[in-house]
Every structure is written in C-alpha cells, then in structure tokens.
Design a protein around this motif. Sequence first.
Motif, PDB file in Angstrom:
ATOM      1  N   GLY A 111       1.522   9.517  -4.392  1.00 59.41           N
ATOM      2  CA  GLY A 111       2.579   9.197  -3.618  1.00 59.41           C
ATOM      3  C   GLY A 111       3.831   9.568  -4.607  1.00 59.41           C
ATOM      4  N   LEU A 112       5.014  10.314  -4.184  1.00 62.69           N
ATOM      5  CA  LEU A 112       6.126  10.731  -4.876  1.00 62.69           C
ATOM      6  C   LEU A 112       6.798   9.228  -5.219  1.00 62.69           C
ATOM      7  CD1 LEU A 112       8.133  12.433  -5.556  1.00 62.69           C
ATOM      8  CD2 LEU A 112       9.078  12.772  -3.431  1.00 62.69           C
ATOM      9  N   GLY A 113       6.892   8.097  -4.277  1.00 61.52           N
ATOM     10  CA  GLY A 113       7.227   6.949  -4.801  1.00 61.52           C
ATOM     11  C   GLY A 113       8.947   6.962  -4.932  1.00 61.52           C
ATOM     12  N   LEU A 114       9.452   6.061  -5.238  1.00 67.83           N
ATOM     13  CA  LEU A 114      10.962   5.840  -5.099  1.00 67.83           C
ATOM     14  C   LEU A 114      11.539   6.110  -6.473  1.00 67.83           C
ATOM     15  CD1 LEU A 114      10.690   2.723  -2.866  1.00 67.83           C
ATOM     16  CD2 LEU A 114      11.674   4.908  -2.263  1.00 67.83           C
ATOM     17  N   GLY A 115      11.012   6.798  -7.365  1.00 65.05           N
ATOM     18  CA  GLY A 115      11.561   7.360  -8.553  1.00 65.05           C
ATOM     19  C   GLY A 115      10.779   6.701  -9.762  1.00 65.05           C
ATOM     20  N   GLY A 148       0.864  -1.417   0.039  1.00 61.35           N
ATOM     21  CA  GLY A 148       0.074  -0.056  -0.056  1.00 61.35           C
ATOM     22  C   GLY A 148       0.949   1.177   0.113  1.00 61.35           C
ATOM     23  N   MET A 149       0.363   2.457   0.511  1.00 63.18           N
ATOM     24  CA  MET A 149       1.238   3.509   0.646  1.00 63.18           C
ATOM     25  C   MET A 149       1.146   4.389   2.115  1.00 63.18           C
ATOM     26  SD  MET A 149      -0.876   5.871  -1.943  1.00 63.18           S
ATOM     27  CE  MET A 149      -1.218   4.825  -3.243  1.00 63.18           C
ATOM     28  N   VAL A 150       2.294   4.804   2.112  1.00 65.10           N
ATOM     29  CA  VAL A 150       2.437   5.515   3.357  1.00 65.10           C
ATOM     30  C   VAL A 150       2.985   6.875   2.950  1.00 65.10           C
ATOM     31  CG1 VAL A 150       3.622   6.054   5.606  1.00 65.10           C
ATOM     32  CG2 VAL A 150       2.789   3.691   5.237  1.00 65.10           C
ATOM     33  N   THR A 151       2.261   8.102   2.820  1.00 61.71           N
ATOM     34  CA  THR A 151       2.738   9.254   2.203  1.00 61.71           C
ATOM     35  C   THR A 151       2.388  10.250   3.098  1.00 61.71           C
ATOM     36  OG1 THR A 151       0.714   9.177   0.765  1.00 61.71           O
ATOM     37  CG2 THR A 151       2.769   8.342  -0.312  1.00 61.71           C
ATOM     38  N   SER A 152       3.238  11.320   3.070  1.00 55.30           N
ATOM     39  CA  SER A 152       3.031  12.425   3.955  1.00 55.30           C
ATOM     40  C   SER A 152       3.229  13.734   3.252  1.00 55.30           C
ATOM     41  CB  SER A 152       4.210  12.370   5.004  1.00 55.30           C
ATOM     42  OG  SER A 152       5.590  12.615   4.306  1.00 55.30           O
ATOM     43  N   GLY A 153       2.419  14.611   3.660  1.00 55.08           N
ATOM     44  CA  GLY A 153       2.537  16.227   3.417  1.00 55.08           C
ATOM     45  C   GLY A 153       2.515  16.180   1.659  1.00 55.08           C
ATOM     46  N   ALA A 154       3.176  16.875   1.211  1.00 54.44           N
ATOM     47  CA  ALA A 154       3.319  17.141  -0.315  1.00 54.44           C
ATOM     48  C   ALA A 154       3.574  16.070  -1.154  1.00 54.44           C
ATOM     49  CB  ALA A 154       4.163  18.392  -0.670  1.00 54.44           C
ATOM     50  N   ALA A 155       4.206  15.260  -0.604  1.00 52.92           N
ATOM     51  CA  ALA A 155       4.442  14.011  -1.335  1.00 52.92           C
ATOM     52  C   ALA A 155       3.524  13.129  -1.669  1.00 52.92           C
ATOM     53  CB  ALA A 155       5.552  12.990  -0.627  1.00 52.92           C
ATOM     54  N   ALA A 156       2.359  13.027  -0.791  1.00 49.47           N
ATOM     55  CA  ALA A 156       1.168  12.421  -0.752  1.00 49.47           C
ATOM     56  C   ALA A 156       0.390  12.865  -1.947  1.00 49.47           C
ATOM     57  CB  ALA A 156       0.298  12.382   0.360  1.00 49.47           C
ATOM     58  N   ALA A 157       0.561  14.175  -2.463  1.00 51.99           N
ATOM     59  CA  ALA A 157      -0.556  14.798  -3.320  1.00 51.99           C
ATOM     60  C   ALA A 157       0.203  14.583  -4.791  1.00 51.99           C
ATOM     61  CB  ALA A 157      -0.877  16.149  -2.916  1.00 51.99           C
ATOM     62  N   VAL A 158       1.213  14.140  -5.030  1.00 51.83           N
ATOM     63  CA  VAL A 158       2.016  13.933  -6.256  1.00 51.83           C
ATOM     64  C   VAL A 158       1.255  13.014  -6.998  1.00 51.83           C
ATOM     65  CG1 VAL A 158       4.170  13.207  -7.508  1.00 51.83           C
ATOM     66  CG2 VAL A 158       4.266  14.724  -5.327  1.00 51.83           C
ATOM     67  N   PRO A 159       0.902  13.557  -8.260  1.00 53.84           N
ATOM     68  CA  PRO A 159      -0.013  12.506  -8.849  1.00 53.84           C
ATOM     69  C   PRO A 159       0.949  11.429  -9.617  1.00 53.84           C
ATOM     70  CG  PRO A 159       0.333  14.656 -10.120  1.00 53.84           C
ATOM     71  CD  PRO A 159       0.917  14.878  -8.800  1.00 53.84           C
ATOM     72  N   GLN A 215       5.170   5.704  -7.146  1.00 51.21           N
ATOM     73  CA  GLN A 215       3.896   5.888  -6.227  1.00 51.21           C
ATOM     74  C   GLN A 215       4.130   5.408  -4.889  1.00 51.21           C
ATOM     75  OE1 GLN A 215       1.159   2.607  -5.815  1.00 51.21           O
ATOM     76  NE2 GLN A 215       2.042   1.305  -7.644  1.00 51.21           N
ATOM     77  N   SER A 216       3.391   5.726  -3.899  1.00 53.87           N
ATOM     78  CA  SER A 216       3.673   5.175  -2.573  1.00 53.87           C
ATOM     79  C   SER A 216       4.685   6.001  -2.059  1.00 53.87           C
ATOM     80  CB  SER A 216       3.605   3.793  -2.524  1.00 53.87           C
ATOM     81  OG  SER A 216       3.683   3.085  -0.973  1.00 53.87           O
ATOM     82  N   VAL A 217       5.349   5.157  -1.012  1.00 53.92           N
ATOM     83  CA  VAL A 217       6.505   5.828  -0.209  1.00 53.92           C
ATOM     84  C   VAL A 217       7.584   6.418  -0.972  1.00 53.92           C
ATOM     85  CG1 VAL A 217       6.016   4.207   1.752  1.00 53.92           C
ATOM     86  CG2 VAL A 217       7.817   3.496   0.080  1.00 53.92           C
ATOM     87  N   SER A 218       8.228   7.361  -0.384  1.00 56.30           N
ATOM     88  CA  SER A 218       9.557   7.944  -1.047  1.00 56.30           C
ATOM     89  C   SER A 218      10.534   8.046   0.239  1.00 56.30           C
ATOM     90  CB  SER A 218       9.147   9.403  -1.585  1.00 56.30           C
ATOM     91  OG  SER A 218       9.055  10.230  -0.447  1.00 56.30           O
ATOM     92  N   HIS A 219      11.555   8.635  -0.130  1.00 56.17           N
ATOM     93  CA  HIS A 219      12.711   8.803   1.007  1.00 56.17           C
ATOM     94  C   HIS A 219      11.975   9.978   1.641  1.00 56.17           C
ATOM     95  CE1 HIS A 219      15.360   5.787  -0.778  1.00 56.17           C
ATOM     96  NE2 HIS A 219      14.928   6.161  -1.959  1.00 56.17           N
ATOM     97  N   ARG A 220      11.349  10.828   1.546  1.00 57.51           N
ATOM     98  CA  ARG A 220      10.853  11.946   2.264  1.00 57.51           C
ATOM     99  C   ARG A 220      10.572  11.701   3.565  1.00 57.51           C
ATOM    100  NH1 ARG A 220       6.450  14.761   4.057  1.00 57.51           N
ATOM    101  NH2 ARG A 220       6.501  17.186   3.323  1.00 57.51           N
ATOM    102  N   VAL A 221      11.340  12.521   4.316  1.00 57.39           N
ATOM    103  CA  VAL A 221      11.330  12.816   5.815  1.00 57.39           C
ATOM    104  C   VAL A 221       9.978  13.101   6.346  1.00 57.39           C
ATOM    105  CG1 VAL A 221      12.182  13.600   8.000  1.00 57.39           C
ATOM    106  CG2 VAL A 221      13.953  12.859   6.208  1.00 57.39           C
TER     107      VAL A 221
END
Lengths: 409, 409
Positions: B235-239, B215-226, B244-250
């Motif tokens: 989700g910004l995702g991993l590239g 699934g996804m855990v996304t926070s703040g602005a990263a969650a809203a990235v289409p 999609q989904s999680v990124s390296h964002r803190v």
Amino acid sequence: MDKTTITREIPDDLVQERISKLQLEMGKKAIDGMLLTQNIDLYYYTGSMQNGYAFVPAEGMPVFFVKRSLERARLETLIAVEPLGSFRQFGQTLAERIPQLFKAGGSVTVAADLDVLPAQTYFKLNQLLQSAGAVELVDGSALIRGQRMIKSPWEIKRIETAAKAVDEALGEALNVLKEGITELAWIARVEYELRLRGHIGLMRMRGYNQEVATGMVTSGAAAAVPTYFDGPAGGLGLGATFPQSVSHRVIGRNEPILIDVGCCIDGYIIDQTRTAVIGQLSEQLAHAYRTSEEMMRAAEKGMVPGTPCSELYIASLDQAAAAGLSAHYMGFGLDQAKFLGHGIGLEIDEWPVLARGFDLPLASGMVLAVEPKFTFPGQGVVGVENSYVITDGTPRQLTRTKEQLIVLP
Amino acid sequence: MDKTTITREIPDDLVQERISKLQLEMGKKAIDGMLLTQNIDLYYYTGSMQNGYAFVPAEGMPVFFVKRSLERARLETLIAVEPLGSFRQFGQTLAERIPQLFKAGGSVTVAADLDVLPAQTYFKLNQLLQSAGAVELVDGSALIRGQRMIKSPWEIKRIETAAKAVDEALGEALNVLKEGITELAWIARVEYELRLRGHIGLMRMRGYNQEVATGMVTSGAAAAVPTYFDGPAGGLGLGATFPQSVSHRVIGRNEPILIDVGCCIDGYIIDQTRTAVIGQLSEQLAHAYRTSEEMMRAAEKGMVPGTPCSELYIASLDQAAAAGLSAHYMGFGLDQAKFLGHGIGLEIDEWPVLARGFDLPLASGMVLAVEPKFTFPGQGVVGVENSYVITDGTPRQLTRTKEQLIVLP
C-alpha cells in the motif's frame, strides 16, 4: 510501481545535518559506529523506515542495508541503500562495505538503539557482528534521544499541522458531545474526524509496553480509575485487555470530561488536553481546573533556555501544594505520575521529561507537552495540556485549541 | 475507585490451567522460573496487564510484582499481587518471595520473553537478578508463543465476537464505498463503525517495528506499491512515516479494492480480507481472484491436525504455479511475502506460520488467518483472507463476511 508517488520527504540537507551531528556526538563518546534498528530512528536519520539496518560510521558515509522494500527505500532516502542480503552474513557484509572501520583490525565500538531493540535480536546481531571484527555492541539510545530532542523548523511545522488537525477535529466532534453518549462513541467520532485530516491511525510510543490509541476521553469517576499507563489520568478503559482511556460509560451532567487527544500526521505528534462539562463543575473541581491553568502560566514563564527540566516539575509541586491539591496532583495516592510534561515529536514519549532527575537545561527547539492535572477518585480528572516549542525568548504555543473550560449546556 | 467496574475477566480455572501448562513445559526444558515482562504475556498468564513483572516458578505459586496500578491488578487477577517496590531491589524482593528457588544456593535458570523485552531492560534485569543468586537469564519466548498457539473455547468465542463486529462494520461502510472517495476517507468510516462496536483502537503486533492500524484499504496501483510491512500487500500509505496501507488516493472504477481489515475486541483480533470492485475486474485479475478462492478451498482441506504448517504453504506455491501466477503470488518480484497464513489471537502475528521451515504439525485449537493474494504492479492486489480454528475434523471458519468478490455498480 508508480515512482511519481514516492519522493524524498525530508530535505536532503536536514538528513545530512542530522548525520553530521550524530557523528560529532559519536566522536565525543568514542563510538565508532551507530547501528540504527528501530523504524523511527531509521526514519529520523535516513528519511525512510523501510525494513533494515542503517550503519553510521563515526567518519564517512552511512549505508542503509535494506531487506524490504529496497525499491521504496531508494526513493525515500539520499543515503546509500544496499540489499541487506543474508542476515547471517550481515557481519561480513558490514566489514566489506565499511572497510575503514572493520578491516583495521582493532576493537570496534558499535552503538545501537538498545532501549527498543529486543534482547533476542540484540544477541543475534552481537554474534553476527563478531565476524566483522572484535565488536563491542553498546547502548547508543541516549545519543539518539538526546539529538532528537531539538526539533528543526521543518519538524515544528509538521507538529503545527497536527495541532491544526486536532483543533478542527475537536471542533467538529464537540457538536455531538451530549449527555447520554458513551465515551467510546464520542472518541469514535473524534477519531473519524482526525483520520479524515490525515491522522496515520496510531500514535507511537517508545516506552516498552506503553501504548495509546489517539488518547483518552474519560468522564467522571471513570477518568480517575488508576491504570498502568504512565500518565496523570488512567481511565476505566475497555476491560483488562485495554485498561486505560475510553470505556462504555455514558457521559453525564455536571462531571468533568477529560479530552486528552492527539494525532499523528506525517509522522509528527501533537498532544493536548481540554476539560469539558455538560452543566457545571463542583466548586472543588472548578478550583482544581483553575489551578491547572495557573500552573500552565507559571510553566510558560519558566520555559526558557537554561532552566533545568526538573526545576519546572518541582515548582509545580509547590504550586499544587499552595492550592491545597498535592494529594490530587497528577493522579491520586499510589498512582501519582511523577512529571509535569514530556517531549513530543515522532513519538509521544520523547525527551526531555519535566521530572526529578532530569536536570538537563531547556534549550531552543525542544518541544514539550505540559499537562498539569488533578485527580479526584469517584469524581474525575480535570486539567489542561498545551504543547510548546522552546525559543530563545518565551515559549511559542503550538496547541491551537482555545484554552478554557469547555462548558456545554 | 468504583470497584464494581473492574472484575476478573478470565475464568480462574483458565489462568490456573495456563500456569500449570507453562510449568510443565518449563520442567521439560529445565527452566526454573519464567519472568513475564510484556503486557500481552502478562495478561495471558495472569488476566491483568498492569505494569510490572510476573514470576512463575517451575513449581509453586506465581507472583505478580506490580508497579502500577497495584489496586487494579488485585481486582483483575487471582495471582498473588505484591508491590514491585524499588526496582533496584528487585533481585532481593524475588529472593525473599520465592525462597525455595533462590535461597537453595545453586544456579538458577530464569527465562523471559526476550523476543520483545528491550536489550537495555534485559541488561538491567540480568544485573538485578544476580543479587537473588547465580541466575542465568535466557530466552523463554518460544515456550510462551508455543503455548499461546492453542486457543481455548473461551478465546475462540472472543475472536468470534471480533469477527461479528468487523462483518457488521464492513456492511455499514460498504454503503458509502463509491467512486471518488479516498482510501483514507473510506477506512475512516470503517474504523468509526468498528470503534462503535468495541474495537480497542489498535491492533497489537509482536514483531519488532511491525505496526498496523486496523489494516489496509488499498486500491488499484496504490495497493501494489511495495513496503516494509511483512505481508502480501503493501500500500502506498500516507508518506514515508506511514509507508503502508491507505493513502490519499481516490478510488476509481474497474480496479481492485483490497479490504484487509480487522479489529481487536476484548483483546482478541480477527483478520480478514475481501476484494471489491466498482464496475468490473480485468480478466487477468478476475482469474487471480478466482484462484485465491480455489486456494482457500484447498487450504481448508489441508487444515487438519497433523499436517505440517510448511506443507500448506508449499502446496499453495504449486497451486499458484499451476494457475500461471507464481510471479504475482503474495507480492511481486523482490517483495514477495513467504507465507500463506499466520496465527492470530491477542496479537496479529502469532504462531504458527504457514511457511517454509515451520514444520510443526497443525493441532486442534490453533487459529489461523489464511490469505492467498496476488499482486499486479500498476494494477492492484486481489485475494481473500479467512480465519479458521483447527478442530479434530475440518477447520471451522470464524470469519463471517460472505466470501465473494464484492461488485458495486
């Protein structure tokens, strides 16, 4: 959208080179256009796997028709990105955008990645394309898979990044590999370490119905349980709905623990196997394990440009026979896998395959996971797997983890 | 092979009931035989997802033709299991094994799960089937997906097991959700806890090119990235290779953390979402979050047998509009998802869908994940998602995790 966070990852010249190479091959096969539909194929040729269809004419510039997200696709690729618009109008959209091909009036041969495109979607696309002209929609997957066999230095660097991550993750997780832990609990720890290092959380396979989580950790008799997975080891798994890889079995002493685990970082996969034991292996299993290392040495010698893939597999059969292990090689009985190794890259089941019928000669830039293994029903599976890139000389090993039987006290 | 470890998981009468129901529906559609090819469809109708093809004639007993592993398939299913043998001879094999259908001489309509079967394999199968007789190979996926919408109590129990696991795993992982942890590091912990509880390591999606880890855990602005993923949050995702989904964002303070995580245990999926914040949400986001809970209450009232699926979605659009949140509902701008909920079961994208055009009335036994969410570019995504089973009365909630904004200090 914070545009600073999304950039083009693939160097522009690499995308251009890939498109040019594809167009060259299309020309040889009298293919007028390539319709890319699968996310991995889209990424390979455009640098983006947003939702849509990319069309590459045999001559001229490709266009990526995107449904979602248009905004993100434009940041990820240098290819022209246009809205897909109404899917029902896709034929007309294509005809207007690629007039040199479709408005000439003749018959147009369009190829697509039909090895993965679902039949239902194929029929829809085929119907829609007829409104662009007299289109014949044929299978172009061999072209794509063939081109993707040869990895660029940029790709190999990514595979090396994955190789480093899996090596580190295993190193950490081996600290908690003790008698009494379940296969599941131990792979949970391996996966945790992999995820911290950037593993995307899944491994991509192209083959229909084939799936893999991060790989398998299987011990003793559970490792030798046959399954549908097209590999040398099955694994008891977690039941009929995941009948492969780890189970709830408790890992014990003096039995082989097959650690066939990879990861996927920045899209690229590493695949490797090590065998561990808490205590010691029986003489029979130790002999088989040593044989797998010897087979690896023989494969390394054979992995030079020009060697037909099938030759390496046939040589490995002879070597297994000479060691008295034919019945155990790459599975047991009816369930023996019929290959020695396979290509890896964006997917774990890439070309080439070291198998009968695959007579293509090895070439510089191919990346192969080579995995001689031996299965003993009731006892387990032993073996080793390394990944290599073919060079003009001897193959260069990408796997970092020290190759030896891992003996734990 | 230790035969004590592999048993039939699905009750025999459930398999028989499913086959009978399928045959009844085939009769109504003048389909003479159903060829099941996909692993999930195979499992649903036989109890086994070994590698092969199951053939269900409109009348008479089905046969599961297995390539690998024959031994394991025989332990997993009560259906007759036979070796697939040479794939090239599959037409003849079928004609000999199902003579009442193919040896009568007339034209035979065979349906298959063409929404997932790759076109390349479709063409091979279609050709092979011609040697069994004058076969027309048509799309039968709507029959299968339609039948699978209605879950038996046995299936619902499995979904509840998954719901319990995800609730426990989140409970554990919330202990380490603190300012400064990255999205990736936190989902790594969630997944570790899920895996310990039996998560198979992947979530299955039927849709082409759609994939999800847990699934996804996304926070703040990263969650809203289409992104390309057909859901309300990207989700910004991993590239570019996992966009999609999680990124390296803190993860920081005072921003929404969308926790849309499920798991798959014994093949069955749970899907749920909670929103967390370290600190507090802005008034705008808090309003949107409260609206999502209110929309959930409204959906619960509407989820009774007989309500057309589309009606619930349209009602939700009105509710979002009344709250002044239309532009933010289920995504933003061009990237708004067009549904309120979806079926779950063996796959995460099952039928029905609470969307326009899906006018099918709800029926007892359907299991739906309902997920009203709101996207604010630059700020994040908030919302809630619960799974329910439709009953003769009010829907029964399967999700266990307490429904409220999770506020961390």
